[in-house]
Design a protein around this motif. Structure first.
Motif, PDB file in Angstrom:
ATOM      1  N   LEU A 370       0.841  -1.190   0.000  1.00 42.31           N
ATOM      2  CA  LEU A 370       0.000   0.000   0.000  1.00 42.31           C
ATOM      3  C   LEU A 370       0.876   1.241   0.000  1.00 42.31           C
ATOM      4  CD1 LEU A 370      -2.582   1.713   0.478  1.00 42.31           C
ATOM      5  CD2 LEU A 370      -2.343   1.189   2.918  1.00 42.31           C
ATOM      6  N   VAL A 371       0.665   2.093  -0.964  1.00 46.44           N
ATOM      7  CA  VAL A 371       1.286   3.412  -0.995  1.00 46.44           C
ATOM      8  C   VAL A 371       0.206   4.402  -1.406  1.00 46.44           C
ATOM      9  CG1 VAL A 371       3.612   2.581  -1.532  1.00 46.44           C
ATOM     10  CG2 VAL A 371       2.050   3.135  -3.395  1.00 46.44           C
ATOM     11  N   GLY A 372       0.433   5.669  -1.123  1.00 45.97           N
ATOM     12  CA  GLY A 372      -0.599   6.619  -1.494  1.00 45.97           C
ATOM     13  C   GLY A 372      -0.109   8.040  -1.571  1.00 45.97           C
ATOM     14  N   HIS A 373      -0.612   8.766  -2.570  1.00 41.76           N
ATOM     15  CA  HIS A 373      -0.448  10.221  -2.624  1.00 41.76           C
ATOM     16  C   HIS A 373      -1.598  10.794  -1.798  1.00 41.76           C
ATOM     17  CE1 HIS A 373       2.028   8.893  -5.867  1.00 41.76           C
ATOM     18  NE2 HIS A 373       1.054   8.764  -6.733  1.00 41.76           N
ATOM     19  N   VAL A 374      -1.555  10.521  -0.507  1.00 38.19           N
ATOM     20  CA  VAL A 374      -2.751  10.715   0.312  1.00 38.19           C
ATOM     21  C   VAL A 374      -3.105  12.183   0.501  1.00 38.19           C
ATOM     22  CG1 VAL A 374      -2.739   8.511   1.520  1.00 38.19           C
ATOM     23  CG2 VAL A 374      -1.268  10.367   2.335  1.00 38.19           C
ATOM     24  N   GLY A 375      -2.177  13.087   0.203  1.00 33.57           N
ATOM     25  CA  GLY A 375      -2.499  14.496   0.315  1.00 33.57           C
ATOM     26  C   GLY A 375      -3.643  14.919  -0.585  1.00 33.57           C
ATOM     27  N   ASP A 376      -3.857  14.201  -1.681  1.00 35.71           N
ATOM     28  CA  ASP A 376      -5.016  14.511  -2.531  1.00 35.71           C
ATOM     29  C   ASP A 376      -6.016  13.354  -2.587  1.00 35.71           C
ATOM     30  OD1 ASP A 376      -3.554  12.802  -4.132  1.00 35.71           O
ATOM     31  OD2 ASP A 376      -3.104  14.277  -5.674  1.00 35.71           O
ATOM     32  N   GLY A 377      -5.984  12.484  -1.566  1.00 35.62           N
ATOM     33  CA  GLY A 377      -6.997  11.434  -1.453  1.00 35.62           C
ATOM     34  C   GLY A 377      -6.793  10.239  -2.350  1.00 35.62           C
ATOM     35  N   ASN A 378      -5.604  10.090  -2.933  1.00 37.79           N
ATOM     36  CA  ASN A 378      -5.309   9.027  -3.904  1.00 37.79           C
ATOM     37  C   ASN A 378      -4.431   7.964  -3.245  1.00 37.79           C
ATOM     38  OD1 ASN A 378      -3.457   8.963  -7.060  1.00 37.79           O
ATOM     39  ND2 ASN A 378      -5.070   7.623  -6.350  1.00 37.79           N
ATOM     40  N   PHE A 379      -4.792   6.693  -3.394  1.00 38.39           N
ATOM     41  CA  PHE A 379      -3.946   5.622  -2.847  1.00 38.39           C
ATOM     42  C   PHE A 379      -3.932   4.433  -3.795  1.00 38.39           C
ATOM     43  CE2 PHE A 379      -8.182   5.094  -1.076  1.00 38.39           C
ATOM     44  CZ  PHE A 379      -8.438   3.744  -1.232  1.00 38.39           C
ATOM     45  N   HIS A 380      -2.911   3.592  -3.614  1.00 42.21           N
ATOM     46  CA  HIS A 380      -2.644   2.476  -4.516  1.00 42.21           C
ATOM     47  C   HIS A 380      -2.468   1.180  -3.717  1.00 42.21           C
ATOM     48  CE1 HIS A 380      -1.345   5.429  -7.689  1.00 42.21           C
ATOM     49  NE2 HIS A 380      -1.090   6.127  -6.597  1.00 42.21           N
ATOM     50  N   PHE A 381      -3.103   0.141  -4.170  1.00 44.06           N
ATOM     51  CA  PHE A 381      -2.854  -1.206  -3.656  1.00 44.06           C
ATOM     52  C   PHE A 381      -2.199  -2.028  -4.764  1.00 44.06           C
ATOM     53  CE2 PHE A 381      -5.680  -0.140  -0.272  1.00 44.06           C
ATOM     54  CZ  PHE A 381      -5.464  -1.064   0.739  1.00 44.06           C
ATOM     55  N   GLY A 382      -1.287  -2.886  -4.361  1.00 43.28           N
ATOM     56  CA  GLY A 382      -0.746  -3.892  -5.264  1.00 43.28           C
ATOM     57  C   GLY A 382      -0.922  -5.252  -4.625  1.00 43.28           C
ATOM     58  N   TYR A 383      -1.681  -6.128  -5.254  1.00 43.21           N
ATOM     59  CA  TYR A 383      -1.903  -7.482  -4.732  1.00 43.21           C
ATOM     60  C   TYR A 383      -0.889  -8.404  -5.390  1.00 43.21           C
ATOM     61  CZ  TYR A 383      -6.258  -5.116  -3.567  1.00 43.21           C
ATOM     62  OH  TYR A 383      -7.180  -4.203  -3.107  1.00 43.21           O
ATOM     63  N   LEU A 384      -0.066  -9.059  -4.581  1.00 46.73           N
ATOM     64  CA  LEU A 384       1.050  -9.865  -5.084  1.00 46.73           C
ATOM     65  C   LEU A 384       0.585 -11.291  -5.301  1.00 46.73           C
ATOM     66  CD1 LEU A 384       3.822  -8.470  -2.688  1.00 46.73           C
ATOM     67  CD2 LEU A 384       3.183  -7.666  -4.981  1.00 46.73           C
ATOM     68  N   ILE A 385       0.461 -11.687  -6.548  1.00 45.01           N
ATOM     69  CA  ILE A 385      -0.120 -12.989  -6.864  1.00 45.01           C
ATOM     70  C   ILE A 385       0.898 -13.894  -7.544  1.00 45.01           C
ATOM     71  CG2 ILE A 385      -2.400 -11.933  -7.143  1.00 45.01           C
ATOM     72  CD1 ILE A 385      -1.999 -12.468 -10.225  1.00 45.01           C
ATOM     73  N   ASP A 386       0.682 -15.185  -7.391  1.00 46.76           N
ATOM     74  CA  ASP A 386       1.377 -16.184  -8.195  1.00 46.76           C
ATOM     75  C   ASP A 386       0.782 -16.119  -9.605  1.00 46.76           C
ATOM     76  OD1 ASP A 386       2.205 -18.458  -9.545  1.00 46.76           O
ATOM     77  OD2 ASP A 386       1.824 -19.822  -7.878  1.00 46.76           O
ATOM     78  N   PRO A 387       1.571 -15.771 -10.620  1.00 48.88           N
ATOM     79  CA  PRO A 387       0.999 -15.590 -11.959  1.00 48.88           C
ATOM     80  C   PRO A 387       0.394 -16.863 -12.543  1.00 48.88           C
ATOM     81  CG  PRO A 387       3.399 -15.543 -12.044  1.00 48.88           C
ATOM     82  CD  PRO A 387       3.017 -15.522 -10.598  1.00 48.88           C
ATOM     83  N   HIS A 388       0.727 -18.022 -11.942  1.00 45.23           N
ATOM     84  CA  HIS A 388       0.190 -19.293 -12.437  1.00 45.23           C
ATOM     85  C   HIS A 388      -1.056 -19.739 -11.671  1.00 45.23           C
ATOM     86  CE1 HIS A 388       3.849 -19.526 -14.770  1.00 45.23           C
ATOM     87  NE2 HIS A 388       4.573 -19.459 -13.670  1.00 45.23           N
ATOM     88  N   SER A 389      -1.495 -18.910 -10.702  1.00 43.00           N
ATOM     89  CA  SER A 389      -2.631 -19.302  -9.876  1.00 43.00           C
ATOM     90  C   SER A 389      -3.871 -18.529 -10.297  1.00 43.00           C
ATOM     91  CB  SER A 389      -2.334 -19.035  -8.393  1.00 43.00           C
ATOM     92  OG  SER A 389      -3.494 -19.204  -7.612  1.00 43.00           O
ATOM     93  N   ALA A 390      -4.795 -19.217 -10.936  1.00 42.60           N
ATOM     94  CA  ALA A 390      -6.051 -18.579 -11.331  1.00 42.60           C
ATOM     95  C   ALA A 390      -6.847 -18.143 -10.106  1.00 42.60           C
ATOM     96  CB  ALA A 390      -6.868 -19.539 -12.187  1.00 42.60           C
ATOM     97  N   ALA A 391      -6.727 -18.903  -9.021  1.00 43.46           N
ATOM     98  CA  ALA A 391      -7.482 -18.579  -7.804  1.00 43.46           C
ATOM     99  C   ALA A 391      -6.986 -17.270  -7.196  1.00 43.46           C
ATOM    100  CB  ALA A 391      -7.349 -19.719  -6.792  1.00 43.46           C
ATOM    101  N   GLU A 392      -5.672 -17.077  -7.159  1.00 40.83           N
ATOM    102  CA  GLU A 392      -5.129 -15.836  -6.595  1.00 40.83           C
ATOM    103  C   GLU A 392      -5.467 -14.639  -7.475  1.00 40.83           C
ATOM    104  OE1 GLU A 392      -1.072 -15.846  -5.409  1.00 40.83           O
ATOM    105  OE2 GLU A 392      -1.296 -17.534  -4.023  1.00 40.83           O
TER     106      GLU A 392
END
Length: 460
Positions: A370-392
Motif C-alpha cells: 500500500l502506498v498513497g499520494h494521500v495528500g489529494d486522497g489518492n492511494f494504490h494497492f498492489g496485490y502480489l499474486i502467483d501468476p500461475h494461480s487462477a485462484a489468486e
C-alpha cells in the motif's frame, strides 16, 4: 478489427518507413506489454518508430486507409493495459521524438515533443531556475503522461497533467495535425480541446507536441518522515494537514509492510511502521512555518520519529526509495506479479475508504502493498499474486472490485492516476453511468469514426 494485417498494408508500411518499421518478434513483444499484470494478448503486428509529426501523419493515414489499429507508445510504463494490442494493429513508438523545442522562461512554459521524459525536461530546465513538477515515479514520456492524465507525488500542490498542459499538437483520424490551446494561461475561446485529449489514453488521436506550465525552483525545500503506530493515525494526520490548508508539496503514505520492503530494497533504516514521507516548498520562513505546523499535527496523532532529510542527497535517496516501492514489494515474493489498482476519494472520506480496503485485503490472506499520494486522497494497492494461480488472480480482482465500489460509494473515482485502459472499463461504466458513457461514445465516434485509435481501451 483484424488481429493480423494484410500483406499489402505491411508492404506499404515498409515502403513508407524503411528501417523505422520493425516486425521482429522481440521488438513487437516489447511493445505489446506494459507494467500491468500479465494479460495474454498477442503483440502488435509491427512497430513503427516515428521521428517527426510527418511520420505520425503518415502512419495514421496508412492505418486509416487499411483499417488497421494504431496504438501510441511512449515509455511502456502504463499500469492498466493501455499498450496491449487487443485488436492487433501497429505500435507507434514516439520515443525518438524527444526534443525540447523551446523554453520560454519569462512565460514559465516550454514546448516539447512527446518522447521527452520528465527527467530530461527537468535537466534542460535546471540552468533556467525552473522545473516541471509532475512526478508519477517512473521516468515516463511527457506525451504518455498527458495521454493518461498522470499526476504523482507533487499533485497535492501543483496539480496533475490536466492542470499543467497549456496546448497540444495532435494528429486526429484525418491524419492532418491540429493545434489546441496557446501559451496563454487561460482562454474562453471555444471548446477545451486540450483537456479532451489529456486523459484520452490514445483513443482519440496521437499527441505530437506539448506546451507545459513550468514553475520557479523553490527557494527552500525540506523533507521529513514521520512514523505512526497505526495506519489510521497516519491517515488522520494527513486529513488534518490538508483541511488546515497547509500548502504541503508532497505527502506520501507507506504502510508498515511496504516500509519493510523499501528498507530491504534500498538499504534504508526507516522504522517498520506506517509512515508519512513529506516535502515542503517555499521561502525559508514559509517552509519553517509549514513544517512546524505539520510536526504539531503529527504529534497530536501520536506521530513519532519526525526526522529531517536536510541535504539534497538525503531527500533524493528517500524519494528514490518511494518511487521504487513497487519493485521493492515484488522482491518480497519472488516470482510474483502485482495486480495494481488505485482510487481517489474526497479527503474527508480517505480514512473510511483506505482502512476498510486494508481490512478487506488482510482478511483475504493475499500479500499486498500500500502506498498513497494521500495528500489529494489518492492511494494504490498492489496485490502480489502467483501468476500461475487462477485462484489468486480471481481473489485479487475481487479485492479490486470491492475497493473501487467502496470509493465510488464515498463520492470518489475508480482511478486517480492509473487511467482506465483495459482493466477498469467496467468501473468507468459504474462511475459515469449510461448517459456519461453515451457521451464518450459519441465523442469517440465523431473523432475516430473507423475506430483505429487504441481500440478496446477506455470504452469497450
Amino acid at each position: 478489427m483484424p488481429l493480423s494485417a494484410s500483406p499489402a498494408f505491411l508492404a506499404a508500411l515498409r515502403q513508407c518507413f524503411g528501417d523505422q518499421c520493425s516486425t521482429a518478434l522481440a521488438v513487437r513483444e516489447q511493445h505489446g506489454r506494459d507494467e500491468s499484470a500479465y494479460i495474454d494478448v498477442p503483440p502488435p503486428v509491427a512497430v513503427v518508430y516515428a521521428e517527426s509529426s510527418a511520420d505520425v501523419c503518415a502512419a495514421v493515414q496508412l492505418c486509416a486507409a487499411h483499417q488497421v489499429p494504431l496504438i501510441p507508445y511512449g515509455a511502456g510504463s502504463s499500469l492498466e493495459g493501455q499498450l496491449l494490442a487487443l485488436h492487433g494493429g501497429i505500435s507507434l513508438d514516439l520515443s525518438r521524438m524527444n526534443r525540447v523545442l523551446a523554453i520560454y522562461p519569462d512565460d514559465l512554459c516550454a514546448t516539447v515533443q512527446p518522447g521527452v521524459t520528465r527527467m530530461q525536461l527537468n535537466a534542460a530546465l535546471r540552468d533556467q531556475g525552473l522545473f516541471f513538477p509532475i512526478d508519477p515515479g517512473a521516468d515516463a514520456s511527457l506525451g504518455g503522461m498527458a495521454a493518461t492524465r498522470a499526476s504523482g507525488t507533487n499533485a497535492v500542490r501543483y496539480g496533475t497533467m490536466r492542470d499543467n498542459v497549456l496546448a497540444l499538437e495532435v494528429v486526429p483520424a484525418s491524419g492532418v495535425p491540429a493545434r489546441t490551446g496557446t501559451r496563454a494561461r487561460k482562454s474562453s475561446a471555444g471548446y477545451d480541446l486540450t483537456r479532451l485529449y489529456v486523459g484520452s489514453e490514445g483513443t482519440l488521436g496521437v499527441i505530437t507536441e506539448l506546451t507545459l506550465r513550468l514553475y520557479p525552483l523553490p527557494e527552500a525545500v525540506a523533507a521529513a518522515v514521520c512514523s505512526f503506530a497505526t495506519l489510521e493515525a497516519a491517515v488522520r494526520s494527513t486529513i488534518a494537514i490538508i483541511q488546515m490548508g497547509i500548502p504541503i508539496a508532497r505527502c506520501e503514505l507507506l504502510d508498515a509492510a511496504t516500509v519493510r520492503a523499501v528498507n530491504a530494497y534500498a538499504g534504508l533504516g526507516l522504522r517498520a511502521e506506517a509512515l508519512l514521507l513529506m516535502e515542503f516548498h517555499g521561502s525559508p520562513a514559509g517552509v519553517r512555518e509549514q513544517t512546524e505546523l505539520v510536526q504539531a499535527i503529527c504529534a497530536e496523532h501520536q506521530g513519532s520519529a519526525f526526522d529531517w532529510a536536510d541535504t539534497p542527497e538525503q531527500r533524493s535517496r528517500l524519494w528514490h526509495a518511494r518511487h521504487h516501492a513497487y519493485f521493492a514489494a515484488l522482491q518480497t515474493r519472488p516470482g510474483c506479479r502485482a495486480i495494481t489498482t488505485d482510487a481517489c476519494v474526497p479527503i474527508s472520506r480517505l480514512a473510511d475508504c483506505l482502512l476498510a480496503s486494508v481490512a478487506d485485503a488482510e482478511a483475504s490472506g493475499l500479500p499486498y502493498f500500500l502506498v498513497g499520494h494521500v495528500g489529494d486522497g489518492n492511494f494504490h494497492f498492489g496485490y502480489l499474486i502467483d501468476p500461475h494461480s487462477a485462484a489468486e488472480r480471481a481473489q485479487a480482482e475481487v479485492l479490486n472490485q470491492r475497493l473501487v465500489a467502496r470509493a465510488l460509494a464515498l463520492g470518489g473515482t475508480c482511478s486517480g492516476e492509473h487511467g482506465v485502459g483495459l482493466h477498469k472499463i467496467e468501473f468507468l461504466q459504474q462511475e459515469c453511468g449510461p448517459e456519461g458513457i453515451a457521451l464518450m461514445r459519441a465523442l469517440k465516434q465523431a473523432l475516430d469514426p473507423q475506430g483505429i485509435f487504441n481500440p478496446g481501451k477506455v470504452l469497450s
